[in-house]
Design a protein around this motif. Structure first.
Motif, PDB file in Angstrom:
ATOM      1  N   LEU B  69       0.691  -1.043   0.166  1.00 52.15           N
ATOM      2  CA  LEU B  69       0.003  -0.087   0.217  1.00 52.15           C
ATOM      3  C   LEU B  69       0.915   1.301   0.006  1.00 52.15           C
ATOM      4  CD1 LEU B  69      -2.846  -0.913   2.537  1.00 52.15           C
ATOM      5  CD2 LEU B  69      -3.033  -1.110   0.101  1.00 52.15           C
ATOM      6  N   CYS B  70       0.338   2.169  -0.439  1.00 49.65           N
ATOM      7  CA  CYS B  70       0.920   3.556  -0.576  1.00 49.65           C
ATOM      8  C   CYS B  70       0.813   4.339   0.681  1.00 49.65           C
ATOM      9  CB  CYS B  70       0.489   4.436  -1.657  1.00 49.65           C
ATOM     10  SG  CYS B  70      -1.022   5.133  -1.491  1.00 49.65           S
ATOM     11  N   GLU B  71       1.530   5.301   0.785  1.00 52.71           N
ATOM     12  CA  GLU B  71       1.420   6.187   1.984  1.00 52.71           C
ATOM     13  C   GLU B  71       0.256   6.578   2.278  1.00 52.71           C
ATOM     14  OE1 GLU B  71       3.955   6.286   4.388  1.00 52.71           O
ATOM     15  OE2 GLU B  71       5.274   5.224   2.932  1.00 52.71           O
ATOM     16  N   ILE B  72      -0.557   7.124   1.617  1.00 56.08           N
ATOM     17  CA  ILE B  72      -1.821   7.721   1.594  1.00 56.08           C
ATOM     18  C   ILE B  72      -2.967   6.578   2.111  1.00 56.08           C
ATOM     19  CG2 ILE B  72      -3.990   8.899   0.509  1.00 56.08           C
ATOM     20  CD1 ILE B  72      -1.777  10.337  -1.377  1.00 56.08           C
ATOM     21  N   CYS B  73      -2.884   5.430   1.197  1.00 55.06           N
ATOM     22  CA  CYS B  73      -3.856   4.329   1.363  1.00 55.06           C
ATOM     23  C   CYS B  73      -3.792   3.639   2.961  1.00 55.06           C
ATOM     24  CB  CYS B  73      -3.918   3.228   0.433  1.00 55.06           C
ATOM     25  SG  CYS B  73      -4.689   3.847  -0.953  1.00 55.06           S
ATOM     26  N   ARG B  74      -2.372   3.784   3.365  1.00 56.20           N
ATOM     27  CA  ARG B  74      -1.943   2.909   4.763  1.00 56.20           C
ATOM     28  C   ARG B  74      -2.145   4.216   5.925  1.00 56.20           C
ATOM     29  NH1 ARG B  74       4.244   2.511   5.210  1.00 56.20           N
ATOM     30  NH2 ARG B  74       3.789   0.254   5.483  1.00 56.20           N
ATOM     31  N   ASP B  75      -2.472   5.297   5.619  1.00 54.07           N
ATOM     32  CA  ASP B  75      -2.518   6.237   6.797  1.00 54.07           C
ATOM     33  C   ASP B  75      -3.922   6.129   7.125  1.00 54.07           C
ATOM     34  OD1 ASP B  75      -2.626   8.618   8.213  1.00 54.07           O
ATOM     35  OD2 ASP B  75      -1.693  10.139   6.809  1.00 54.07           O
ATOM     36  N   PRO B  76      -3.974   5.773   8.618  1.00 56.20           N
ATOM     37  CA  PRO B  76      -5.142   5.747   9.106  1.00 56.20           C
ATOM     38  C   PRO B  76      -5.920   6.871   9.384  1.00 56.20           C
ATOM     39  CG  PRO B  76      -3.298   5.399  11.002  1.00 56.20           C
ATOM     40  CD  PRO B  76      -2.926   5.549   9.569  1.00 56.20           C
ATOM     41  N   ARG B  77      -5.387   8.102   9.347  1.00 56.47           N
ATOM     42  CA  ARG B  77      -6.097   9.360   9.282  1.00 56.47           C
ATOM     43  C   ARG B  77      -6.803   9.458   8.242  1.00 56.47           C
ATOM     44  NH1 ARG B  77      -0.685  12.220  10.825  1.00 56.47           N
ATOM     45  NH2 ARG B  77      -0.160  10.924   9.139  1.00 56.47           N
ATOM     46  N   ARG B  78      -6.547   8.996   7.154  1.00 54.95           N
ATOM     47  CA  ARG B  78      -7.228   9.301   5.996  1.00 54.95           C
ATOM     48  C   ARG B  78      -8.713   8.527   5.943  1.00 54.95           C
ATOM     49  NH1 ARG B  78      -3.403  12.462   2.352  1.00 54.95           N
ATOM     50  NH2 ARG B  78      -5.398  12.341   0.911  1.00 54.95           N
ATOM     51  N   VAL B  79      -9.553   9.458   5.443  1.00 58.78           N
ATOM     52  CA  VAL B  79     -11.019   8.791   5.422  1.00 58.78           C
ATOM     53  C   VAL B  79     -11.136   7.939   3.965  1.00 58.78           C
ATOM     54  CG1 VAL B  79     -13.447   9.548   5.050  1.00 58.78           C
ATOM     55  CG2 VAL B  79     -11.839  10.856   6.336  1.00 58.78           C
ATOM     56  N   SER B  80     -11.759   6.758   4.394  1.00 56.76           N
ATOM     57  CA  SER B  80     -11.567   5.856   3.177  1.00 56.76           C
ATOM     58  C   SER B  80     -12.870   6.034   2.361  1.00 56.76           C
ATOM     59  CB  SER B  80     -11.454   4.222   3.922  1.00 56.76           C
ATOM     60  OG  SER B  80     -10.303   4.295   4.255  1.00 56.76           O
ATOM     61  N   ASN B  81     -13.805   6.560   2.726  1.00 53.96           N
ATOM     62  CA  ASN B  81     -15.295   6.670   2.038  1.00 53.96           C
ATOM     63  C   ASN B  81     -15.319   7.629   1.117  1.00 53.96           C
ATOM     64  OD1 ASN B  81     -15.854   8.224   4.206  1.00 53.96           O
ATOM     65  ND2 ASN B  81     -17.575   6.734   4.935  1.00 53.96           N
ATOM     66  N   ILE B  82     -14.338   8.782   1.015  1.00 54.55           N
ATOM     67  CA  ILE B  82     -14.437   9.740   0.132  1.00 54.55           C
ATOM     68  C   ILE B  82     -13.208   9.485  -0.852  1.00 54.55           C
ATOM     69  CG2 ILE B  82     -14.382  12.027  -0.292  1.00 54.55           C
ATOM     70  CD1 ILE B  82     -15.489  12.601   2.487  1.00 54.55           C
ATOM     71  N   ILE B  83     -13.728   9.133  -2.159  1.00 56.78           N
ATOM     72  CA  ILE B  83     -12.823   8.831  -3.110  1.00 56.78           C
ATOM     73  C   ILE B  83     -12.540   9.958  -4.088  1.00 56.78           C
ATOM     74  CG2 ILE B  83     -11.738   7.080  -4.748  1.00 56.78           C
ATOM     75  CD1 ILE B  83     -13.980   5.405  -2.403  1.00 56.78           C
ATOM     76  N   MET B  84     -11.351  10.426  -4.537  1.00 57.00           N
ATOM     77  CA  MET B  84     -11.048  11.203  -5.390  1.00 57.00           C
ATOM     78  C   MET B  84     -10.496  10.231  -6.672  1.00 57.00           C
ATOM     79  SD  MET B  84     -10.297  14.866  -5.803  1.00 57.00           S
ATOM     80  CE  MET B  84      -8.987  15.235  -4.467  1.00 57.00           C
ATOM     81  N   LEU B  85     -11.184  10.596  -7.832  1.00 54.32           N
ATOM     82  CA  LEU B  85     -10.830   9.971  -9.213  1.00 54.32           C
ATOM     83  C   LEU B  85     -10.181  10.830 -10.005  1.00 54.32           C
ATOM     84  CD1 LEU B  85     -13.694   7.564 -10.363  1.00 54.32           C
ATOM     85  CD2 LEU B  85     -11.600   7.815 -11.639  1.00 54.32           C
TER      86      LEU B  85
END
Lengths: 200, 200
Positions: B69-85
């Motif tokens: 996983l990249c730094e963003i996807c493994r960061d627990p502080r990032r919201v998972s259910n808002i996704i930017m394409l």
């Protein structure tokens, strides 16, 4: 944002090259990654391969030969006592692609803005003088000082011409005038003036 | 003219990269040679180092981590259910540098001029849908379709929006209006129209 170490290092190294800023280098990095590991390996190998390149002991152009001489200097069909002085390897390449020059070259390197040659450039000139003394009885047939036709280039060419005066029967420069395909209407005064003076 | 094999190969490989034609590549080659063997080795090593780079199993951005996983996807502080394409990695980087987005991404790759996604791009969309189904009960909070504000981008964004409609409570796009620092006098009609419509 923090990119993975390997990419950051690559972008950093690539940004040092001419015509590649950090933005272009970043674009190149992601482009390369998309082309796949094989292609990355090939590019890396190609760069490592450049370590085999040497500079010619006479003219300082590049070569990969055992005897220390470039293709031009080792070519027996080239005239040795007509020497063209150029700043850059790419200048030599452009001149060679005309196929109109049968003499040899000396690559002097880009002359600093101050007009004063650096130590290694003086050594190259010295090298040329020694060659002329040893192989041409102290006088070459002709030395063509092929610097850019700019005011800086003109100034430096004059200085070099004086310095080499006693080492050649003739010191010359490249012809000035209208570039082929150019339009009189859009030529600058300087160019047009030269074209008038040198009409034939 | 025939250059030594190693330089020719290097120039050939380098010319394949974006923003480097044969002329620039040649200049880079001679520049590199002047910087010396050590620097050439370092650049070659830096390129070989790029072979360690992998793409994230979730968003397809680059990483160098063991867990895939990249730094963003493994960061627990990032919201998972808002996704930017986004289309490109560099788009993601520009958006990240605003530090205003706390969700995650999906890198779709540049959409072909035909507007039809390639196989691997369809797989990435499918990957997103599966994720939403598995981890978000079939519906993300928001999907932001961050394509370029061009007519092609608008068209593709509409198509993607329709395809993802049932996978998010909200489908959005980036705001349109005057760029900060821009001047009204020089804004094009389209931009100015958007700015008027979206005045606040």
């Amino acid at each position: 944002m923090r990119l993975p170490e390997s990419i950051r290092l690559f972008i950093e190294k690539l940004s040092e090259l001419p015509s590649l800023g950090p933005r272009q280098a970043t674009r190149v990095a992601f482009y390369l990654l998309r082309t796949g590991e094989n292609n990355i390996k090939e590019l890396g190998d190609a760069i490592h391969g450049m370590r085999k390149i040497r500079t010619c002991a006479r003219c300082f152009f590049v070569h990969q030969n055992e005897d220390g001489l470039c293709e031009i200097c080792r070519d027996p069909r080239r005239v040795s006592n007509i020497i063209m002085l150029v700043e850059k390897e790419t200048d030599l390449m452009s001149l060679e692609s005309t196929a109109k020059f049968k003499g040899k070259y000396l690559i002097l390197g880009e002359i600093p803005k101050t007009g004063v040659l650096e130590g290694w450039q003086k050594l190259r000139l010295q090298n040329l003088k020694s060659l002329i003394q040893k192989e041409m009885n102290g006088r070459a047939e002709e030395i063509i000082v092929a610097l850019n036709p700019t005011s800086v280039g003109d100034f430096n060419a004059a200085t070099l011409g004086r310095e080499l005066e006693s080492f050649a029967k003739k010191i010359s420069r490249l012809g000035r005038g209208l570039p082929t395909g150019g339009e009189i209407e859009f030529a600058d005064d300087e160019t047009l003036g030269s074209a008038l003076e040198r009409r034939s």
